[in-house]
Design a protein around this motif. Sequence first.
Motif, PDB file in Angstrom:
ATOM      1  N   ASP A 224     -59.327  50.080  -8.790  1.00 26.30           N
ATOM      2  CA  ASP A 224     -57.937  49.792  -9.148  1.00 26.30           C
ATOM      3  C   ASP A 224     -57.855  48.625 -10.123  1.00 26.30           C
ATOM      4  OD1 ASP A 224     -55.790  51.398  -8.340  1.00 26.30           O
ATOM      5  OD2 ASP A 224     -56.100  50.849  -6.241  1.00 26.30           O
ATOM      6  N   PHE A 225     -58.684  47.605  -9.904  1.00 25.58           N
ATOM      7  CA  PHE A 225     -58.684  46.434 -10.785  1.00 25.58           C
ATOM      8  C   PHE A 225     -59.126  46.845 -12.194  1.00 25.58           C
ATOM      9  CE2 PHE A 225     -59.377  42.848  -7.415  1.00 25.58           C
ATOM     10  CZ  PHE A 225     -58.317  43.358  -6.680  1.00 25.58           C
ATOM     11  N   LEU A 226     -60.209  47.636 -12.238  1.00 31.94           N
ATOM     12  CA  LEU A 226     -60.758  48.042 -13.537  1.00 31.94           C
ATOM     13  C   LEU A 226     -59.756  48.899 -14.305  1.00 31.94           C
ATOM     14  CD1 LEU A 226     -63.402  47.579 -15.076  1.00 31.94           C
ATOM     15  CD2 LEU A 226     -64.274  49.711 -14.101  1.00 31.94           C
ATOM     16  N   ALA A 227     -59.109  49.833 -13.602  1.00 32.59           N
ATOM     17  CA  ALA A 227     -58.105  50.692 -14.240  1.00 32.59           C
ATOM     18  C   ALA A 227     -56.921  49.862 -14.734  1.00 32.59           C
ATOM     19  CB  ALA A 227     -57.633  51.767 -13.266  1.00 32.59           C
ATOM     20  N   THR A 228     -56.521  48.867 -13.949  1.00 31.85           N
ATOM     21  CA  THR A 228     -55.404  48.003 -14.344  1.00 31.85           C
ATOM     22  C   THR A 228     -55.748  47.192 -15.593  1.00 31.85           C
ATOM     23  OG1 THR A 228     -54.595  47.850 -12.074  1.00 31.85           O
ATOM     24  CG2 THR A 228     -53.913  46.103 -13.610  1.00 31.85           C
ATOM     25  N   LEU A 229     -56.973  46.685 -15.651  1.00 32.94           N
ATOM     26  CA  LEU A 229     -57.412  45.930 -16.827  1.00 32.94           C
ATOM     27  C   LEU A 229     -57.383  46.815 -18.073  1.00 32.94           C
ATOM     28  CD1 LEU A 229     -60.451  43.900 -15.398  1.00 32.94           C
ATOM     29  CD2 LEU A 229     -58.225  42.996 -16.103  1.00 32.94           C
ATOM     30  N   TYR A 230     -57.849  48.059 -17.928  1.00 36.30           N
ATOM     31  CA  TYR A 230     -57.852  48.970 -19.070  1.00 36.30           C
ATOM     32  C   TYR A 230     -56.426  49.324 -19.482  1.00 36.30           C
ATOM     33  CZ  TYR A 230     -59.094  52.841 -22.131  1.00 36.30           C
ATOM     34  OH  TYR A 230     -59.240  53.665 -23.230  1.00 36.30           O
ATOM     35  N   GLY A 231     -55.557  49.515 -18.503  1.00 33.22           N
ATOM     36  CA  GLY A 231     -54.165  49.828 -18.813  1.00 33.22           C
ATOM     37  C   GLY A 231     -53.472  48.687 -19.536  1.00 33.22           C
TER      38      GLY A 231
END
Length: 698
Positions: A224-231
């Motif tokens: 979730d953290f990684l996806a949020t950073l990419y978003g």
Amino acid sequence: MEQTADEFFHDFRQELLSGAEAKGRFQLDEFMETVAAELVETGFTEGFELCHYRPPQGGIRVDGYWFNDEGNLDLFVADFDSRAELASLTKTELEATFKRLSRFFEASIDRDLAVDLEVTSPGHGLAKQIADRAGGINSLNLILLSERTLSGTVQSLPEGEVAGIPASYQVWDISRLHRQRSSRSHKEPLDLDFAQMFGKGIASLPAHLGADAYQSFLMVMPADFLATLYGKFGARLLEQNVRTFLQARGSVNKGIRATILNEPEMFFAYNNGVTATAQRVETETADSGLVITKVVDLQIVNGGQTTASLFHTRKRDKADLSRIFVQMKLSVIDSQQSEMVVPKISEYANTQNRVNAADFFSNHPFHVRMEDFSRRIWAPAQKGATRETRWFYERARGQYADAQSKLTPAEQRRFKAEYPKPQMFTKTDLAKFENVWDEHPRWVNLGSQKNFAQYAKRIGSEWEKSSDTFNEFYFKRAVARGMVFRATERIVSAQAWYNGGYRANIVAYTLAVLAEIARCRNEAIDFLAIWNAQKVDPILETAIASVASVVNEDITDPPPGISNISEWCKREGCWTRIQAKSNVIAASLDTGFFDRLVSLDEQMETERNARKTQKIDDGIEAQKKVLAIPSVDWGRLNRALLEKGVLTSKEMGVLKIAMQIPLKIPTEKQCAVLLEVIEKGRLEGVILKDTEHFLKRT
């Protein structure tokens, strides 16, 4: 000594004035294109399309945009008045400018602004596209590009909403641009505070020993953290090579998506994880162990597709990522070493799924060779000029500025006389120059990053087949194509029918049509003549103007159901339709244009001779490298590789000759084998101290 903000402003202003004059464009356009190119290059935005809409009344304004594949819209507005001195941008002016940009977006959605605008105007196309995509726009980035410096009273720009869409506000003023260009990496560092963003640090395990070793960590990153950073940060999170790779692939990995949806608990076991670098990290000791709380300049160098797939699957499939964790190998690399070390980390980390052509580092042999040509080949002096000049190929970002940074004022003047700024071109420039002439105008219209990705795939593949293809003739032809490209930009801008929109599209298709017309006659533009003259002759300029007029009429009349002209120009059907008219267009051209074409047979003969010369040059260069290595070192390499049992009989025979240098001299072919033996030794962990520096250019 580092420039002050005022000094940078005046240099930047002169750069804009000369660029606008050379390209025949308005200073505002040159300003927007120049700054936007910096932002695209560093991943701040994925692309940029000029689009001026400034009605006399109404308090609405926009100057550019870019839609990306994640449903994000970047809207640009300019604060530019060709000011002679550096001034301050106040908070009141800042808020008023952003308000005008917000109103454009609101009017496009709520008031159907496109209905009131001329169909062929860029403002209409953008307003219509916003209205059509309203349901798919997930976030809005409002970006102000200013030639002033932002007032110190503006501490932050809080996020908000515009027409119900989450919106962020960014200012790129002259000071921020100065900081980016002055930084060693020539990009703005991406600083992340995990504790602030996610309420906690990321669990990690130190993987380094001693104070002298570089720092490295193994991290367990919540998906979730990684996806949020990419978003939030998109392409800025990815190292440039990885961005290029994703542009070339452009799709979510089906296997990764299937694991996320069907076996999330097995993701950690199945996935190779992510490799990343940072300039600095901050850590704390928590009850669970060491956690990383802050990271300075995080860059993903492998695992970009994993990161993008997590984001897209969460967004499109509403996937629950709460049970998924991703292993991350984080190396802390000092900014002084990053240019050399980071590409190597990326290269070695990507060996399991070879990126090949798209893995197109700035130190790839193709770019090194083009750079070498640009530093030693003198361009013929133009008629009436007293001295020759050179064309500066910038294979790595910021090289042109770096080459001057330690020179005295007098030395800088000599440098600029030898390498005039209008004669500097980058990797993405080269990709544009080449692709439009090789029947790939649609790629150019996809934006500089996607166009470069396609060019990288093509050239990487061709380099593997025959590196001799990329020779002095190729370099001279590329420069000549660049001269024609830039002349076409100037010519289009000067036409009475040009209304200020779609110039990039018109230029790309105009040159592609000229190439098609010549090819249908088994002929080609005489680029060597253009190189020798260092200018485009009036007859070719007349032909360009004639073709551009037809191209403009064609692309601004898209088929029914397609309202946005820029989007139409990105489709294969656009090129197919224009291509079908090439015979009709050819009939309208002056005979003088055809008289200056050269036959394809003649051009192929020139290319063959250039390849032969390059092969000889490569052989001489290989001999120079081999003969510079003492025979005793060849003996050490021979013994080490014999012990490992990895030498072929041919290699053993050639090494015997090398061990007798200078009594015996290896032939050019034998030298090529010896360079391969050095590389084999490196892969086996056998690197002789005296030969390390030769490997860099081997």
